[in-house]
Write a protein that holds these residues in place. Sequence first.
Motif, PDB file in Angstrom:
ATOM      1  N   LYS A 187      16.468   1.274  -4.629  1.00 26.33           N
ATOM      2  CA  LYS A 187      15.566   0.625  -3.670  1.00 26.33           C
ATOM      3  C   LYS A 187      14.169   0.402  -4.214  1.00 26.33           C
ATOM      4  CE  LYS A 187      18.395   2.879  -0.326  1.00 26.33           C
ATOM      5  NZ  LYS A 187      19.164   3.674  -1.327  1.00 26.33           N
ATOM      6  N   PHE A 188      13.759   1.247  -5.137  1.00 24.81           N
ATOM      7  CA  PHE A 188      12.424   1.069  -5.724  1.00 24.81           C
ATOM      8  C   PHE A 188      12.571   0.826  -7.224  1.00 24.81           C
ATOM      9  CE2 PHE A 188       8.743   2.784  -7.982  1.00 24.81           C
ATOM     10  CZ  PHE A 188       7.720   2.079  -7.381  1.00 24.81           C
ATOM     11  N   TYR A 189      11.927  -0.217  -7.711  1.00 25.96           N
ATOM     12  CA  TYR A 189      11.969  -0.533  -9.131  1.00 25.96           C
ATOM     13  C   TYR A 189      10.595  -0.273  -9.726  1.00 25.96           C
ATOM     14  CZ  TYR A 189      16.326  -2.900  -8.070  1.00 25.96           C
ATOM     15  OH  TYR A 189      17.599  -3.174  -7.657  1.00 25.96           O
ATOM     16  N   GLU A 236      -2.552  -2.007  -4.806  1.00 26.50           N
ATOM     17  CA  GLU A 236      -2.748  -3.353  -4.267  1.00 26.50           C
ATOM     18  C   GLU A 236      -1.797  -3.569  -3.082  1.00 26.50           C
ATOM     19  OE1 GLU A 236      -4.034  -6.621  -6.167  1.00 26.50           O
ATOM     20  OE2 GLU A 236      -5.546  -5.073  -6.363  1.00 26.50           O
ATOM     21  N   PRO A 237      -2.121  -4.484  -2.191  1.00 27.71           N
ATOM     22  CA  PRO A 237      -1.166  -4.790  -1.122  1.00 27.71           C
ATOM     23  C   PRO A 237       0.159  -5.293  -1.714  1.00 27.71           C
ATOM     24  CG  PRO A 237      -3.299  -5.795  -0.682  1.00 27.71           C
ATOM     25  CD  PRO A 237      -3.368  -5.244  -2.062  1.00 27.71           C
ATOM     26  N   GLY A 238       1.235  -4.992  -1.039  1.00 33.53           N
ATOM     27  CA  GLY A 238       2.550  -5.499  -1.457  1.00 33.53           C
ATOM     28  C   GLY A 238       3.179  -4.810  -2.641  1.00 33.53           C
ATOM     29  N   THR A 239       2.740  -3.596  -2.944  1.00 33.79           N
ATOM     30  CA  THR A 239       3.343  -2.889  -4.080  1.00 33.79           C
ATOM     31  C   THR A 239       4.377  -1.849  -3.629  1.00 33.79           C
ATOM     32  OG1 THR A 239       1.349  -1.527  -4.072  1.00 33.79           O
ATOM     33  CG2 THR A 239       1.510  -3.196  -5.782  1.00 33.79           C
ATOM     34  N   ALA A 240       4.831  -1.967  -2.390  1.00 41.01           N
ATOM     35  CA  ALA A 240       5.900  -1.110  -1.848  1.00 41.01           C
ATOM     36  C   ALA A 240       5.426   0.293  -1.437  1.00 41.01           C
ATOM     37  CB  ALA A 240       7.082  -1.008  -2.815  1.00 41.01           C
ATOM     38  N   LYS A 241       4.150   0.454  -1.124  1.00 42.42           N
ATOM     39  CA  LYS A 241       3.659   1.759  -0.660  1.00 42.42           C
ATOM     40  C   LYS A 241       4.293   2.110   0.690  1.00 42.42           C
ATOM     41  CE  LYS A 241      -0.612   0.328  -0.695  1.00 42.42           C
ATOM     42  NZ  LYS A 241      -0.306  -1.029  -1.185  1.00 42.42           N
ATOM     43  N   THR A 242       4.261   1.157   1.612  1.00 40.88           N
ATOM     44  CA  THR A 242       4.862   1.403   2.925  1.00 40.88           C
ATOM     45  C   THR A 242       6.361   1.656   2.778  1.00 40.88           C
ATOM     46  OG1 THR A 242       3.198   0.058   4.010  1.00 40.88           O
ATOM     47  CG2 THR A 242       5.255   0.375   5.199  1.00 40.88           C
ATOM     48  N   MET A 243       7.000   0.818   1.962  1.00 40.88           N
ATOM     49  CA  MET A 243       8.440   0.972   1.764  1.00 40.88           C
ATOM     50  C   MET A 243       8.753   2.372   1.242  1.00 40.88           C
ATOM     51  SD  MET A 243      10.969  -1.182  -0.756  1.00 40.88           S
ATOM     52  CE  MET A 243      10.893  -0.108  -2.173  1.00 40.88           C
ATOM     53  N   ILE A 264       4.936  -4.893  -9.967  1.00 44.75           N
ATOM     54  CA  ILE A 264       6.041  -4.979 -10.932  1.00 44.75           C
ATOM     55  C   ILE A 264       5.585  -5.818 -12.123  1.00 44.75           C
ATOM     56  CG2 ILE A 264       8.368  -5.929 -11.235  1.00 44.75           C
ATOM     57  CD1 ILE A 264       8.624  -5.334  -8.159  1.00 44.75           C
ATOM     58  N   ILE A 278      14.232  -8.660  -7.280  1.00 39.96           N
ATOM     59  CA  ILE A 278      13.795  -8.057  -6.006  1.00 39.96           C
ATOM     60  C   ILE A 278      13.659  -9.137  -4.934  1.00 39.96           C
ATOM     61  CG2 ILE A 278      11.880  -6.893  -4.836  1.00 39.96           C
ATOM     62  CD1 ILE A 278      11.468  -5.308  -7.411  1.00 39.96           C
ATOM     63  N   GLU A 333      15.755  -8.999  -1.547  1.00 40.91           N
ATOM     64  CA  GLU A 333      15.070  -8.908  -0.253  1.00 40.91           C
ATOM     65  C   GLU A 333      15.417 -10.101   0.630  1.00 40.91           C
ATOM     66  OE1 GLU A 333      13.095  -6.412   1.105  1.00 40.91           O
ATOM     67  OE2 GLU A 333      13.945  -5.334  -0.588  1.00 40.91           O
ATOM     68  N   THR A 371       4.573  -9.166  -4.605  1.00 41.38           N
ATOM     69  CA  THR A 371       6.011  -9.418  -4.510  1.00 41.38           C
ATOM     70  C   THR A 371       6.398  -9.671  -3.057  1.00 41.38           C
ATOM     71  OG1 THR A 371       6.233  -7.817  -6.298  1.00 41.38           O
ATOM     72  CG2 THR A 371       8.259  -8.492  -5.212  1.00 41.38           C
ATOM     73  N   ALA A 372       5.777  -8.899  -2.149  1.00 45.54           N
ATOM     74  CA  ALA A 372       6.100  -9.062  -0.727  1.00 45.54           C
ATOM     75  C   ALA A 372       5.750 -10.485  -0.275  1.00 45.54           C
ATOM     76  CB  ALA A 372       5.337  -8.040   0.097  1.00 45.54           C
TER      77      ALA A 372
HETATM   78  N1  LIG Z   1       8.483  -1.833  -7.110  1.00 46.91           N
HETATM   79  C1  LIG Z   1       9.165  -2.380  -6.108  1.00 46.91           C
HETATM   80  N2  LIG Z   1      10.467  -2.079  -5.924  1.00 46.91           N
HETATM   81  C2  LIG Z   1      11.173  -2.627  -4.915  1.00 46.91           C
HETATM   82  N3  LIG Z   1      10.666  -3.501  -4.022  1.00 46.91           N
HETATM   83  C3  LIG Z   1       9.369  -3.844  -4.141  1.00 46.91           C
HETATM   84  C4  LIG Z   1       8.554  -3.304  -5.188  1.00 46.91           C
HETATM   85  N4  LIG Z   1       7.305  -3.830  -5.057  1.00 46.91           N
HETATM   86  C5  LIG Z   1       7.345  -4.633  -3.986  1.00 46.91           C
HETATM   87  N5  LIG Z   1       8.589  -4.659  -3.436  1.00 46.91           N
HETATM   88  C6  LIG Z   1       8.999  -5.465  -2.275  1.00 46.91           C
HETATM   89  O1  LIG Z   1       7.832  -5.838  -1.592  1.00 46.91           O
HETATM   90  C7  LIG Z   1       7.743  -5.195  -0.320  1.00 46.91           C
HETATM   91  C8  LIG Z   1       6.386  -4.518  -0.324  1.00 46.91           C
HETATM   92  O2  LIG Z   1       6.026  -4.286   0.938  1.00 46.91           O
HETATM   93  P1  LIG Z   1       5.202  -3.026   1.413  1.00 46.91           P
HETATM   94  O3  LIG Z   1       5.950  -1.762   1.230  1.00 46.91           O
HETATM   95  O4  LIG Z   1       4.804  -3.394   2.775  1.00 46.91           O
HETATM   96  O5  LIG Z   1       3.915  -3.019   0.437  1.00 46.91           O
HETATM   97  P2  LIG Z   1       2.510  -2.297   0.641  1.00 46.91           P
HETATM   98  O6  LIG Z   1       2.652  -1.271   1.713  1.00 46.91           O
HETATM   99  O7  LIG Z   1       2.231  -1.701  -0.711  1.00 46.91           O
HETATM  100  O8  LIG Z   1       1.532  -3.359   0.985  1.00 46.91           O
HETATM  101  C9  LIG Z   1       8.852  -4.191  -0.249  1.00 46.91           C
HETATM  102  O9  LIG Z   1       9.390  -4.086   1.040  1.00 46.91           O
HETATM  103  C10 LIG Z   1       9.839  -4.727  -1.260  1.00 46.91           C
HETATM  104  O10 LIG Z   1      10.646  -5.687  -0.648  1.00 46.91           O
END
Ligand SMILES: Nc1ncnc2c1ncn2[C@@H]1O[C@H](COP(=O)(O)OP(=O)(O)O)[C@@H](O)[C@H]1O
Length: 371
Positions: A64-66, A90-97, A233, A242, A246, A295-296
């Motif tokens: 799930k995380f790359y 940065e925003p969109g780096t999967a922190k929330t995920m 990434i 990814i 997604e 990426t998001a």
């Molecule tokens: N390293 C990663 N591995 C897997 N998915 C990623 C990665 N970086 C970004 N993504 C994708 O982008 C989305 C990032 O969203 P999010 O977790 O909301 O980011 P953030 O909270 O950092 O702003 C994830 O849900 C996933 O789909």
Amino acid sequence: MSEIKALKPTVEILYAEELAALEANDDGPKPKNWRLSPKAVRTFILGSSKPLKLKRKNVNVTKKFYGDDTLIERCIITLAGNRGLMLVGEPGTAKTMLSELLSAAICGCSTNTIQGTAGTTEDMIKYTWNYALLLAKGPVKEALVPSPLYIGMQKGIITRFEEITRCPAEVQDSLISVLSDKVLNIPEFGEEGLLCASSGFNVIATANTRDRGVNEMSSALKRRFNFETVFPISDVALEAKIIEGEVEKLIKNSNIDMEVDRDAAEILATTFHELREGISSEGSRIDKPSAVMSTAEAVSVYYQTLMSSFYYGDSKIDMSTMVQNILGSVLKESREDVDKLRSYFNIVVKGKSTKMGGNWKDFYEAKKWIK
Ligand SMILES: Nc1ncnc2c1ncn2[C@@H]1O[C@H](COP(=O)(O)OP(=O)(O)O)[C@@H](O)[C@H]1O
Ligand SMILES: [Mg+2]
């Protein structure tokens, strides 16, 4: 009662089978009140090399995380050691995920969350009151409305604190005593007003480097957390994969009957990557737009494009629509960045279109939409 399909199922529902299979096969040592061992939590996030058995069924645990696998291990160890975990980037780096995946695997609940905003108050972090009951009966237990932090301490589960740096610093500081002493004072309850955290309680916070920033966080609070930076990434092929994965998930959850075009996903990943890094794969310097090319965001551009093609087009990804959607992303921060995107097309995309043709050619020809 008819079944209601959630628009966005929680991680624990989405991956219920994987979590059950991991639990059934988990023989590793567990910290107190954890649902899975640190080893199994790692496997949940990074995937397993072979399927796991669950009641005679083979269950694949997907990756799930790359990115940096050791980051995941450090995060899990931080939590196992009862220290707060702060994911910055940065925003969109999967922190929330990541914080959702960790919470679901560790305590089976990813939704015990405080969303930090400029309007978050100390009460929202600790507890509030049902004022009708408070007036009628005084400060009794039923009149207290617990916050996600309170619930986390009471049940021994993880509290997620999203975008913590968007809260005023003094509000953030109300976490200090909870994180160091693991107790919350409720003076209204008199001598009984001490909530001691149960085992398993912890806090995973996230902070965007683009917001007011972690610099303004008090050093007292910083010391209560282990910080981990999540980077974008760096590999284009991986980013394309990814995006594809997604978007496939989004398609599955909707009524759209379309395949993801790998080629188009790769063009999108390349464009986002090059605009983010400020350099093309051929070595040309690019003026970076100020918008976040995450990426998001790329996933959202692709999905928008795909929906347009499905509802209005011929079910083939249309490069003109893709360029229009990219433009929308690039201009989120500043209108002036339109020139930067145009010059990216004039220099880099033009070169790739001559060299590679195909979809790149259509992509280049769609530059007329950049205005
Ligand atoms: N390293 C990663 N591995 C897997 N998915 C990623 C990665 N970086 C970004 N993504 C994708 O982008 C989305 C990032 O969203 P999010 O977790 O909301 O980011 P953030 O909270 O950092 O702003 C994830 O849900 C996933 O789909
Ligand atoms: Mg986030």
